[in-house]
Design a protein around this motif. Structure first.
Motif, mmCIF file in Angstrom:
data_model
loop_
_atom_site.group_PDB
_atom_site.id
_atom_site.type_symbol
_atom_site.label_atom_id
_atom_site.label_comp_id
_atom_site.label_asym_id
_atom_site.label_seq_id
_atom_site.Cartn_x
_atom_site.Cartn_y
_atom_site.Cartn_z
ATOM 1 N N ARG A 385 -14.074 -24.348 9.755
ATOM 2 C CA ARG A 385 -15.569 -23.418 9.066
ATOM 3 C C ARG A 385 -14.604 -21.842 9.829
ATOM 4 N N ARG A 386 -13.660 -22.029 10.827
ATOM 5 C CA ARG A 386 -13.010 -20.182 11.271
ATOM 6 C C ARG A 386 -11.808 -19.411 9.845
ATOM 7 N N ALA A 387 -11.374 -21.327 9.702
ATOM 8 C CA ALA A 387 -10.252 -20.831 8.386
ATOM 9 C C ALA A 387 -11.118 -20.655 7.587
ATOM 10 N N THR A 388 -12.590 -20.719 6.944
ATOM 11 C CA THR A 388 -13.126 -21.060 5.867
ATOM 12 C C THR A 388 -13.189 -19.466 5.905
ATOM 13 N N ARG A 389 -14.051 -18.728 7.096
ATOM 14 C CA ARG A 389 -14.763 -17.605 6.910
ATOM 15 C C ARG A 389 -13.797 -15.928 7.057
ATOM 16 N N ILE A 390 -12.930 -16.992 7.605
ATOM 17 C CA ILE A 390 -11.153 -15.966 7.623
ATOM 18 C C ILE A 390 -11.411 -15.535 5.934
ATOM 19 N N LEU A 391 -11.015 -16.662 5.732
ATOM 20 C CA LEU A 391 -10.546 -16.407 4.364
ATOM 21 C C LEU A 391 -11.499 -16.092 2.804
ATOM 22 N N LEU A 392 -12.763 -16.250 3.266
ATOM 23 C CA LEU A 392 -13.893 -15.353 2.744
ATOM 24 C C LEU A 392 -13.792 -13.868 2.498
ATOM 25 N N GLU A 393 -13.559 -13.698 3.966
ATOM 26 C CA GLU A 393 -14.407 -12.223 4.940
ATOM 27 C C GLU A 393 -12.605 -11.255 4.087
ATOM 28 N N ARG A 394 -11.424 -12.529 4.237
ATOM 29 C CA ARG A 394 -10.042 -11.640 3.420
ATOM 30 C C ARG A 394 -10.768 -11.214 1.933
#
Length: 446
Positions: A385-394
């Protein structure tokens, strides 16, 4: 090896001569199968509309056998076979012999196709009765099913399944406060709110309660059928019908992703790929859905351009960028702007329960070290979930436009770990290969 034998007396017009044959049949079944088969069953009709009582009288006069035949009696074949299916599932049996007349064999096969999956293996044996020359001719002629008969059988099954009560509590739909909503009236029967996004979107994430699936790991609101599981399409379709009624969409205009654990996206209106993990659309009245049982069901909405999408993001799909692939499809196809796109992460497995082999976990560590715990262990804990948020923000999605993790969730249970909450969610990690599936869904109102 035959594990169960079902003898079909359902609706037979019996006489003294056929009674004799049936008794011989029972004795033969006892001799051949009683030592090995774990379930011997007689199915018959108890409906008051049955033409005579000889069937019931004959069954009541059966001799006591060393291994008892269980009698399943019901007024409809759908109810009878579904009851038998439950008993087979309780005993985990899959190799089944059905003894039925030639006249009923074709219809029986249709019922089997509708109520069972490829997990079960059926063998048919003709039940030899002296039905008379005219009835034998009729049997041969009727050894096929017409389109009308097929439709009648399907409707009978649908009617029966619709009559079953919901299990494990009330049907519950989780929704996000991120997508702007206008609250409608409360449905006191199902005890849930129907949310309308600016009178444009209906969306939600299902839980496991309120459906009719009865198998422990699929109970009760399973929304995916596979040939490798024991929940047939007919049951899943009834669960979907109940969801559609509660949420307010047309179940005939419903599309699930065809999971490939990759980053393919189907843009609705273009040719549908064989498999894909994302869908986008701007069509009104069409519901799109992403499966989830530890993997993240993602829902995307753009209230400005009136477009939406869903994605299934497991650990492989996360690394392959399925979330941003869906975002990019919205931008390319419908002219959406990154700053207008809203993304909601539905419930999935949390970093408390999800591990990967060290080599795979390192890919998440490279995204952000905080995505991995105990990185030097053989099986580190990973936060998809954290990885998904980071990739979306990037990728350009605004941080405030992403919801569904501990950073953003507002007591809406979207960030709950599916593995940690067996009363609310299905989980592959927890339940193994026979896991059920919940969904995240969205549609644009007509």
């Amino acid at each position: 090896m035959t594990e169960a034998v079902l003898i079909d007396f359902f609706g037979l017009k019996l006489n003294s001569q056929s009674n004799c044959v049936l008794l011989k049949t029972l004795n033969a079944v006892q001799y051949l199968h009683a030592a090995k088969a774990k379930f011997l069953c007689i199915m018959h009709c108890h409906n008051l509309t049955c033409e005579n009582d000889s069937e019931l009288e004959m069954i009541n006069s059966l001799p006591i056998l060393p291994v008892e035949f269980e009698v399943i009696s019901n007024s409809s074949m759908a109810a009878t076979l579904y009851t038998i299916k439950q008993k087979l599932d309780e005993k985990n049996l899959s190799s089944i012999k059905i003894m039925t007349t030639l006249q009923r064999k074709a219809q029986m096969k249709v019922f089997i196709d509708q109520l069972f999956t490829d997990v079960y293996h059926f063998e048919f044996e003709d039940l030899q009765l002296d039905l008379g020359e005219s009835q034998i001719k009729e049997s041969i002629e009727l050894n096929t099913v017409t389109n009308q008969e097929l439709e009648e059988i399907q409707n009978a099954i649908k009617t029966y399944l619709r009559s079953l009560p919901g299990l494990k509590g009330e049907l519950t739909i989780l929704t996000s406060s991120l997508i702007p909503v206008e609250r409608g009236g409360k449905n006191t029967i199902l005890n849930l709110w129907i949310f309308l996004s600016e009178n444009t979107f209906i969306h939600g994430f299902t839980t496991r309660t309120g459906g009719i699936s009865y198998l422990p790991t699929l109970s009760s609101f399973n929304l995916f059928s596979s040939t490798k599981r024991r929940d047939p399409k007919a049951v899943v379709q009834e669960n979907l019908r109940r969801l559609a009624q509660a949420a307010g969409f047309d179940p005939e205009k419903f599309h699930r992703i065809k999971t490939d654990h990759a980053n393919g996206v189907w843009i609705m209106g273009k040719k549908e790929p064989d498999s894909y993990d994302g869908i986008t659309t701007n069509q009104r009245g069409v519901t799109i859905a992403a499966l989830g049982a530890d993997c993240i069901p993602l829902v995307f909405a753009d209230p400005v351009k009136k477009a939406c999408g869903v994605a299934h993001s497991g650990w492989k799909g996360t690394l392959l960028g399925v979330a941003m692939a869906t975002v990019n499809a919205l931008v390319a196809e419908y002219g959406c702007r990154l700053e207008d796109i809203l993304v909601v992460m539905g419930p999935s497995v949390g970093p408390c329960c999800f591990t990967l082999p060290r080599d795979s976990a390192k890919a998440f560590y490279n995204i952000d070290p905080q995505c991995v715990r105990l990185v030097d262990s053989p099986d580190p804990y990973v936060d998809i979930r954290r990885a998904t948020r980071i990739l979306l923000e990037r990728g350009g999605i605004l941080p405030q436009n992403i919801q569904g993790d501990s950073k953003s969730d507002q007591n809406q249970h979207l960030d709950l770990c599916t593995s940690c909450h067996p009363d609310m969610f299905f989980s592959h990690v927890r339940d193994g290969i026979n896991f059920g599936s919940q969904i995240g869904f969205i549609l644009i109102r007509e």
